[in-house]
Design an enzyme around this catalytic site. Sequence first.
Site, short mmCIF file in Angstrom:
data_model
loop_
_atom_site.label_atom_id
_atom_site.label_comp_id
_atom_site.label_asym_id
_atom_site.label_seq_id
_atom_site.Cartn_x
_atom_site.Cartn_y
_atom_site.Cartn_z
N GLU A 97 -48.54 3.12 6.57
CA GLU A 97 -48.61 3.85 5.82
C GLU A 97 -50.37 4.48 4.83
O GLU A 97 -51.58 3.97 5.33
CB GLU A 97 -48.41 2.71 4.14
CG GLU A 97 -46.89 3.92 4.10
CD GLU A 97 -47.26 5.13 2.76
OE1 GLU A 97 -48.08 5.82 3.15
OE2 GLU A 97 -46.14 5.47 1.70
N ASP A 98 -50.30 5.06 3.89
CA ASP A 98 -52.04 6.28 3.75
C ASP A 98 -51.94 4.78 2.37
O ASP A 98 -53.17 4.50 2.46
CB ASP A 98 -51.52 7.06 3.91
CG ASP A 98 -50.94 7.72 2.58
OD1 ASP A 98 -49.91 6.58 1.66
OD2 ASP A 98 -50.65 8.37 1.78
N ASP A 101 -49.53 1.33 -3.70
CA ASP A 101 -50.67 2.05 -4.86
C ASP A 101 -49.34 1.11 -5.79
O ASP A 101 -50.25 -0.49 -5.88
CB ASP A 101 -50.56 3.20 -5.34
CG ASP A 101 -51.03 3.43 -6.63
OD1 ASP A 101 -51.73 2.75 -7.21
OD2 ASP A 101 -50.29 4.62 -7.37
N PHE A 150 -58.35 7.83 -8.30
CA PHE A 150 -57.55 8.16 -7.40
C PHE A 150 -58.71 8.46 -5.88
O PHE A 150 -59.50 9.78 -6.34
CB PHE A 150 -57.28 9.46 -7.69
CG PHE A 150 -56.19 10.63 -7.09
CD1 PHE A 150 -54.84 9.91 -7.51
CD2 PHE A 150 -56.10 11.35 -6.87
CE1 PHE A 150 -53.60 10.58 -6.66
CE2 PHE A 150 -55.04 11.78 -5.81
CZ PHE A 150 -54.31 11.61 -6.09
N ARG A 163 -56.55 16.80 2.72
CA ARG A 163 -56.15 15.93 3.72
C ARG A 163 -56.35 15.79 4.65
O ARG A 163 -56.98 15.04 6.05
CB ARG A 163 -54.47 16.22 4.02
CG ARG A 163 -53.59 15.63 3.04
CD ARG A 163 -52.07 16.34 3.45
NE ARG A 163 -50.88 16.59 2.52
CZ ARG A 163 -50.28 15.73 1.77
NH1 ARG A 163 -50.61 13.99 2.23
NH2 ARG A 163 -49.53 15.49 1.34
P1 IMP Z 1 -46.57 3.77 -4.49
O1 IMP Z 1 -45.09 3.25 -4.48
O2 IMP Z 1 -47.13 3.71 -5.98
O3 IMP Z 1 -47.12 2.29 -3.67
O4 IMP Z 1 -46.65 5.15 -4.22
C1 IMP Z 1 -47.71 5.57 -2.90
C2 IMP Z 1 -48.14 6.84 -2.88
O5 IMP Z 1 -48.54 7.11 -4.27
C3 IMP Z 1 -48.53 7.50 -1.80
O6 IMP Z 1 -47.98 6.71 -0.50
C4 IMP Z 1 -49.33 8.21 -1.66
O7 IMP Z 1 -48.58 9.61 -1.43
C5 IMP Z 1 -49.22 8.01 -3.64
N1 IMP Z 1 -50.93 7.58 -3.66
C6 IMP Z 1 -51.39 6.72 -4.28
N2 IMP Z 1 -52.16 6.76 -5.16
C7 IMP Z 1 -53.25 7.56 -4.78
C8 IMP Z 1 -54.29 8.17 -4.23
O8 IMP Z 1 -55.55 7.83 -4.40
N3 IMP Z 1 -54.87 9.58 -3.55
C9 IMP Z 1 -53.79 9.68 -2.86
N4 IMP Z 1 -52.32 9.82 -3.29
C10 IMP Z 1 -52.14 8.21 -3.74
MG MG Z 2 -47.82 9.05 0.02
#
Ligand code: IMP
Ligand code: MG
Length: 177
Positions: A97-98, A101, A150, A163
């Site tokens: 994963e990237d 969050d 962010f 990206r």
């Molecule tokens: P989660 O379900 O809240 O953990 O969502 C994670 C997803 O939210 C990641 O795979 C990203 O696509 C997006 N995301 C969360 N924080 C960021 C950020 O700071 N920059 C860009 N995308 C983010």
């Molecule tokens: Mg994502």
Amino acid sequence: MEDIQRVLFTDEEIARRVKEIGRQITKDYQGKDLVLVGILKGAIIFFSDLVRQIDTPLHMDFMAVSSYSESHESSGVVRILKDLDVSIEGRDVLIVEDIVDTGLTLAYLKEILQSRKPMSIRVASLLDKPERRQVNLQPDYLGFSIPDVFVVGYGLDFAEQYRYLPYVGVLAPQAYE
Ligand code: IMP
Ligand code: MG
């Protein structure tokens, strides 16, 4: 790039960290049936750099997911836009994963994949925002932990932009106002 307030991790810093993670994964998955699952699109840059630092046989596959929620906030219910091509039954799955969050997306994804009876499931994430976590989920392999800001670049986007940037940077407020 004027939309970037400050660079958090340069391409050299990322490369160094990715090399270390690759070495650890190489050690941990010797003799295993490793399937690396990249989550589109955010993880593709990390994924493609990481696989080239892993020195044990592996299979590559991808999933695309989208949150049901309209808002920016993760809802924890994800829709599968593109599923895996291969079966993971009895195999060792490593989700790439990237960023983690709230953790809701990954928690849901893990649950879906778990029902397919893999031997194991772990998570490798480039970034982690632990302050924002809503579920008990820690990446097994982590690039960097960051505060609640962010970020974009190295695969991460804001509205499909940024990206391609080779570094991870904090998005300037004027870029999303
Ligand atoms: P989660 O379900 O809240 O953990 O969502 C994670 C997803 O939210 C990641 O795979 C990203 O696509 C997006 N995301 C969360 N924080 C960021 C950020 O700071 N920059 C860009 N995308 C983010
Ligand atoms: Mg994502």
